[in-house]
Design a protein around this motif. Structure first.
Motif, PDB file in Angstrom:
ATOM      1  N   LYS A  30    -132.385  21.586 -61.703  1.00 54.77           N
ATOM      2  CA  LYS A  30    -132.577  20.296 -61.034  1.00 54.77           C
ATOM      3  C   LYS A  30    -131.250  19.612 -60.683  1.00 54.77           C
ATOM      4  O   LYS A  30    -131.165  18.911 -59.667  1.00 54.77           O
ATOM      5  N   TYR A  54    -131.522  10.808 -54.398  1.00 50.84           N
ATOM      6  CA  TYR A  54    -132.118  11.825 -55.248  1.00 50.84           C
ATOM      7  C   TYR A  54    -131.453  12.027 -56.609  1.00 50.84           C
ATOM      8  O   TYR A  54    -132.076  12.594 -57.508  1.00 50.84           O
ATOM      9  N   GLN A  93    -134.798   8.415 -66.409  1.00 52.92           N
ATOM     10  CA  GLN A  93    -135.228   8.027 -65.061  1.00 52.92           C
ATOM     11  C   GLN A  93    -135.985   9.123 -64.319  1.00 52.92           C
ATOM     12  O   GLN A  93    -136.387   8.913 -63.168  1.00 52.92           O
ATOM     13  N   VAL A  94    -136.187  10.291 -64.913  1.00 52.47           N
ATOM     14  CA  VAL A  94    -136.793  11.400 -64.183  1.00 52.47           C
ATOM     15  C   VAL A  94    -138.262  11.553 -64.566  1.00 52.47           C
ATOM     16  O   VAL A  94    -138.666  11.217 -65.683  1.00 52.47           O
ATOM     17  N   ASN A  95    -139.060  12.075 -63.620  1.00 51.58           N
ATOM     18  CA  ASN A  95    -140.471  12.326 -63.904  1.00 51.58           C
ATOM     19  C   ASN A  95    -140.774  13.803 -64.108  1.00 51.58           C
ATOM     20  O   ASN A  95    -141.924  14.184 -64.267  1.00 51.58           O
ATOM     21  N   TRP A  96    -139.710  14.662 -64.093  1.00 48.68           N
ATOM     22  CA  TRP A  96    -139.931  16.087 -64.317  1.00 48.68           C
ATOM     23  C   TRP A  96    -139.640  16.489 -65.766  1.00 48.68           C
ATOM     24  O   TRP A  96    -139.586  17.668 -66.107  1.00 48.68           O
ATOM     25  N   PRO A 116    -130.535  11.350 -60.259  1.00 43.88           N
ATOM     26  CA  PRO A 116    -130.959  10.413 -61.312  1.00 43.88           C
ATOM     27  C   PRO A 116    -129.770   9.931 -62.137  1.00 43.88           C
ATOM     28  O   PRO A 116    -128.794  10.651 -62.325  1.00 43.88           O
TER      29      PRO A 116
END
Length: 440
Positions: free
Chosen positions: A14, A194, A201-204, A196
């Motif tokens: 990522k 894009y 702060q990430v949703n993955w 973070p």
């Protein structure tokens, strides 16, 4: 594959490819001046000593603004601060196309250093927020791949752009600065959109994974006696920071001293600008191989200093051989060995500061280490330019860099003795010292 490795791999996929791309562009922007020098010197009256001074002034601006920039990163977050850095360095790189002589060249190189200050140490600090210590050798090796990849790209692209001489009334070296400055401007918005600021702060990542990562970073804090100063600026007085800054100096001095003069050295083999560009990229292939092999070995064996010592020896031998030989093929082979060693040194070195510092202290400490170390980026090009002008031969500069690598070898023993061995023999004393510093 364990859950830990799956998570580390996901974080890596990522973040790291995008960070590699950003630093690749930064490295192209700062190093293309080595190819521009092949023609701009004659066009606007810049000699070898003046070029060496101007090339090195980038690092004076970098040095002065490194610590403030990294503290601003801690305050504003990686996303906004990295976007600001890219916007300004792209604009100044384009502005390099319009320098008129030595003085404007000096000013623009200095301003480029001011603009880019904080990006590389900022990314290093950013990585400490995502990866436990035991994974950082491999991760840093992957990130620093951007340096030799950038130099591989810079050679052929620069050689081609120099061939645009006269297009729209501009010199080829002017087109070089204009074209390589554009990607930084174009990527400012994707960074802002894009990238973070941190794991929260990430949703993955689910909350369980985020909690695990926080826990692992906290374990590193305890296991390595990491310091979190109450005032992060106190990290700048920490003897470990100052020692590591000195330890980093031989690496940067050699990398930039060689890199900014490599096109001139290769040009002496004979051939066109395009041929020079392609041949100049060959050593960096070996730099990539080193980064794919050596940091993984260092992680697997949990050995930093032994690897660094061997790499310094190989680098010194390669630089000496490249200066001593007069056969182009042998010189190129020796330079390949040098690139293999130097880039691997960089990746392994940057695993060390994160062993001792965390949080804002890491931001300030990493910035100081990088800023002092990058004075080598000033000293290397300037020293080689002065030696070449004095002796009339680049070999004298390569002998100088070989001596610098021997100095780095000596520092490896000093740093190990004063930091790692002392900690191994007195872990309780070391941890108590770190706890005390956290409240200072």
């Amino acid at each position: 594959m364990s859950q830990e490795l799956r998570l580390i791999r996901r974080i890596t996929l990522k973040l790291i490819p995008f960070l590699i791309l950003l630093y690749l562009i930064a490295y192209v922007d700062r190093s293309a001046v080595g190819f521009a020098k092949l023609h701009m010197g004659a066009d606007i009256g810049i000699g070898d000593a003046a070029y060496g001074l101007g090339a090195g002034l980038f690092f004076i601006g970098y040095f002065l603004m490194e610590i403030p920039s990294n503290l601003m990163l801690e305050r504003f977050g990686a996303r906004r601060w990295f976007a600001r850095i890219m916007l300004t360095w792209g604009a100044i790189t384009i502005g390099m196309a319009f320098v008129q002589g030595p003085h404007s060249f000096y000013v623009m190189r200095f301003l480029l250093g001011v603009a880019e200050a904080g990006f590389f140490p900022g990314v290093l600090y950013y990585i400490t927020q995502w990866f436990p210590v035991r994974h950082r050798g491999k991760i840093l090796g992957l990130f620093i791949l951007s340096q030799p990849i950038a130099m591989m790209i810079t050679g052929p692209v620069s050689g081609g752009l120099l061939g645009m001489e006269g297009v729209l009334g501009l010199h080829g070296w002017q087109w070089l600065f204009i074209v390589i400055g554009m990607p930084a401007l174009l990527l400012t918005w994707p960074v802002l959109r894009y990238l973070p600021d941190g794991p929260q702060q990430v949703n993955w990542m689910d909350q369980r994974e985020k909690d695990w990562l926080v826990g692992e970073l906290e374990k590193d804090l305890q296991a390595y006696g990491q310091t979190r100063h109450g005032n992060p600026l106190h990290a700048l007085k920490d003897k470990r920071v100052l020692l590591l800054a000195l330890f980093y100096l031989p690496v940067t001095l050699s990398i930039y001293g060689l890199g900014l003069w490599l096109p001139t050295l290769i040009k002496q083999f004979g051939g066109s600008d395009l041929t020079t560009g392609f041949v100049s990229s060959v050593p960096y292939i070996f730099g990539i191989l080193g980064l794919l092999i050596i940091p993984r070995s260092s992680d697997r064996l949990n050995d930093r200093y032994g690897h660094l010592a061997v790499l310094y020896v190989l680098g010194a031998i390669g630089l000496f051989a490249s200066a001593w030989s007069t056969i182009p093929v042998l010189q190129l082979a020796a330079l390949c060995l040098v690139a293999f060693s130097l880039f691997s040194c960089t990746a392994i070195f940057w695993t060390l500061p994160g062993r001792f510092f965390a949080g804002a202290s890491a931001a300030a400490g990493i910035a100081l280490i990088n800023s002092v170390g990058n004075l080598g980026g000033y000293l290397g090009p300037f020293a080689i330019g002065a030696l070449k002008e004095y002796t009339g031969n680049l070999a004298s500069g390569l002998y100088f860099l070989s001596g610098v690598m021997v100095f780095g070898l000596c520092l490896t023993w000093v740093v190990y003795h004063l930091l790692e061995r002392k900690y191994a023999l007195n872990p309780n004393e070391y941890a108590a010292s770190a706890r005390s510093a956290r409240h200072s």
